[in-house]
Design a protein around this motif. Sequence first.
Motif, short mmCIF file in Angstrom:
data_model
loop_
_atom_site.label_atom_id
_atom_site.label_comp_id
_atom_site.label_asym_id
_atom_site.label_seq_id
_atom_site.Cartn_x
_atom_site.Cartn_y
_atom_site.Cartn_z
N ASP A 17 0.80 -1.23 0.00
CA ASP A 17 0.00 0.00 0.00
C ASP A 17 0.84 1.28 0.00
O ASP A 17 0.59 2.17 0.83
CB ASP A 17 -0.99 -0.04 1.18
CG ASP A 17 -1.97 -1.19 1.07
OD1 ASP A 17 -3.09 -0.97 0.60
OD2 ASP A 17 -1.59 -2.33 1.43
N HIS A 19 0.61 3.61 -2.24
CA HIS A 19 -0.27 4.71 -2.68
C HIS A 19 0.50 5.86 -3.34
O HIS A 19 0.28 7.04 -3.01
CB HIS A 19 -1.11 5.23 -1.50
CG HIS A 19 -2.16 4.27 -1.03
ND1 HIS A 19 -3.48 4.34 -1.41
CD2 HIS A 19 -2.08 3.19 -0.21
CE1 HIS A 19 -4.16 3.36 -0.84
NE2 HIS A 19 -3.35 2.65 -0.10
N HIS A 198 -3.78 -1.75 6.19
CA HIS A 198 -2.88 -0.73 6.73
C HIS A 198 -2.65 -0.89 8.23
O HIS A 198 -2.69 0.08 9.00
CB HIS A 198 -3.42 0.69 6.44
CG HIS A 198 -3.43 1.08 5.00
ND1 HIS A 198 -3.00 2.31 4.55
CD2 HIS A 198 -3.81 0.41 3.89
CE1 HIS A 198 -3.13 2.39 3.24
NE2 HIS A 198 -3.62 1.25 2.80
FE LIG Z 1 -4.31 0.79 0.66
#
Ligand SMILES: [Fe+2]
Length: 268
Positions: A17, A19, A198
């Motif tokens: 993650d 991002h 997360h």
């Molecule tokens: Fe995510």
Amino acid sequence: MTENDNQRALRVLQLTDPHLMADPGGELLGVNTRDSLDAVIAQALHDHGQPDLILATGDIAQDATEEAYRLFGDKLKVFRCPSAWMAGNHDDSPLLSRIAAERQANQRRIVQGGWQFLLLDTSVPGKVFGELAESELVFLEEALSQTPDTPTLVALHHHPIEIDTEWMSPIGLRNRDAFWQVIDRFPQVRIVLWGHIHQELDQTRNGIRLLATPSTCIQFTAGSVEFSVEDKAPGYRWFELLPSGDFTTEVSRATDFVFDLDSTSSGY
Ligand SMILES: [Fe+2]
């Protein structure tokens, strides 16, 4: 292969993650996701040195842009090992696969160090929840049928179990029963690993370790009912895997990374 090689642990780094965004100043709730990934990579190299394999378990881009995927590949150049990227809900899976293929990071089945790694695509275009297409379930079943004696790690983006973070309940893997019906038939599966939530998670189900890992950017508050982030440092997971199927794993965080989290946000 010498006896020594047989005893050597395979060192695997999970990054999840990140991002990333095309905009160099791109932030998620006040955190520059490029800077936080840099901090996590530096921490991993400092703590452990070079891995043998990197698993990137989705939400590689926040904005699903080619620039973000290329940037991720550039960030990984400090590592001298192969990587494998899979899609999350924020990703454009075909685009991600195309950029990953340029760097041989689009493998879905890797056999290395006496272990097998199977990477599943749970992303559904336009949806936050995850689902395994029939073709993914067939891929999983066929790969496991062919390798009854090879310890296996199965990686996906969405959580395939209920977790105690209530607002994430509707955005996990929808057809998890079909997933477990396959997994439960193959005792060589030692680890099921994911991103998306997360936060760190470490549980056991029928002898299989279930593991999730902090994002390399923002962290969701474990146990929260409504959307909530907490100011824990970004992190990664490290594995040492032996050909016997035994392994160790730990989460580490880039505790020196300074950031100003916008904890008042109601979504991401
Ligand atoms: Fe995510």
